[in-house]
Design an enzyme around this catalytic site. Structure first.
Site: not given
Ligand code: AMP
Length: 329
Positions: A120, A200, A203
């Site tokens: 992140k 992966k 969104k």
């Protein structure tokens, strides 16, 4: 109440409210929620994780609307408010309060080494906040407040679950608070790769996902773009494997048929792609329709949220009080 000989099971899970829910979220988590809801003796709590949403950049003007939409989408996908308690995380202050209390029991070093945290901050280098770092303490609070035994989340959440288990052991040994150690409830597919084959399906990565709301044409366009080897036969490339994996999730029969063609060296990838895109749309269309109808009925959605909040809140407050007392408050 558990009246049979089956062991007690309690489940909790939640999605962050964004306007995009993709098939990775569906097959990695939502499908597990549906499976658990269908089992006898499972007490189901499913929330919209709006507090988790603010750990990465978000739009405050959309947060509430997206949270309500997520509840509508849960119902459209098959979560039944008569069987499952549906609520919005931030409506129950016990989540934030317990998260803070638990954050005193986990080290910064432990949290900094988690793969999702590292991923992140790479995605959002300007948003390396304390809330992002302590995300697992909030997730542990969510789980602990409902004495959860089974958590239907994707594979990426396993390290966070391990933190939860560590905290539960500490609550036991240091404070004498006894809680079940939760396990991940796996679906058939706990990890859906990106359509670009890079990491992966996510969104936050454009072109990596099929959204639940995607139209027939959008699905076809995205599936057509999945990289595959040009010739049929030989070893299966990662792109072809992804196409087969997705097809087997929505149409086992077709997956079997095309696999036979692949083995015989007669498979045309364009046909496989069209079949997959068609099947995905057939799978998603009823959810889209039901979601569209629920969006027209905000009063019903609000009632469900209010009822869910009332029930979840009572449970969460009891557990919070118990832990606070054990901590000396
Ligand atoms: P998020 O709101 O994106 O944090 O994810 C909500 C749920 O979807 C979590 O349980 C994740 O583990 C799951 N999930 C997200 N992306 C994937 C993926 N690509 N494959 C499987 N599960 C996923």
């Amino acid at each position: 109440m558990n009246t049979s000989s089956q062991p007690y099971m309690r489940t909790l899970a939640g999605m962050r409210p964004t306007n995009i829910l993709h098939i990775g979220n569906y097959f990695g988590s939502l499908e597990g929620m549906l499976e658990l809801q269908a089992m006898p003796n499972v007490d189901c709590y499913f929330m919209v994780a709006d507090l988790h949403a603010i750990t990465t950049p978000y739009n405050k003007g959309e947060l509430e609307e997206y949270s309500r939409d997520m509840v509508a989408l849960y119902i459209a996908a098959g979560l039944d408010p008569k069987k499952s308690t549906l609520f919005i995380q931030s409506h129950i202050p016990a989540h934030t309060e317990l998260a803070f209390l638990l954050s005193s029991m986990v080290s910064i070093a432990r949290l900094m080494h988690l793969p999702t945290y590292k991923e992140k901050i790479k995605q959002h280098p300007d948003a390396n906040s304390l809330a992002l770092l302590s995300y697992p303490a909030l997730m542990a609070a969510d789980i602990i407040l409902y004495k959860t035994t089974h958590v239907p989340v994707g594979l990426d959440q396993e390290p966070h679950l391990e933190i939860t288990r560590e905290l539960i052991r500490k609550l036991d040994t240091e404070l004498g608070v006894k809680l079940p150690e939760p396990v991940r409830f796996s679906t058939k597919s706990s990890y859906i790769p990106s359509l670009t084959l890079d990491g992966k399906m996510s969104k936050s990565v454009p072109n990596s996902y099929i959204a639940i709301s995607d139209s027939f044409d959008q699905i076809h366009k995205k599936i057509r773009a999945v990289p595959t080897a040009t010739e049929s036969g030989g070893e299966m490339s990662p792109g072809v494997k992804l196409l087969f994996d997705l097809l087997s999730l929505v149409s086992t029969e077709e997956a079997r048929r095309y696999k036979k063609d692949f083995e015989e060296g007669s498979l045309q990838y364009s046909q496989l792609k069209d079949a997959l895109a068609d099947s995905l749309y057939v799978f998603l269309e009823p959810i889209q329709k039901k979601y569209g109808a629920l969006k027209q009925d905000p009063v019903y959605v609000s009632t469900i949220i209010d009822q869910g909040t009332q029930k979840a809140s009572a449970e969460a407050e009891t557990q919070l009080t118990l832990i606070k007392k054990a901590m000396g408050f």
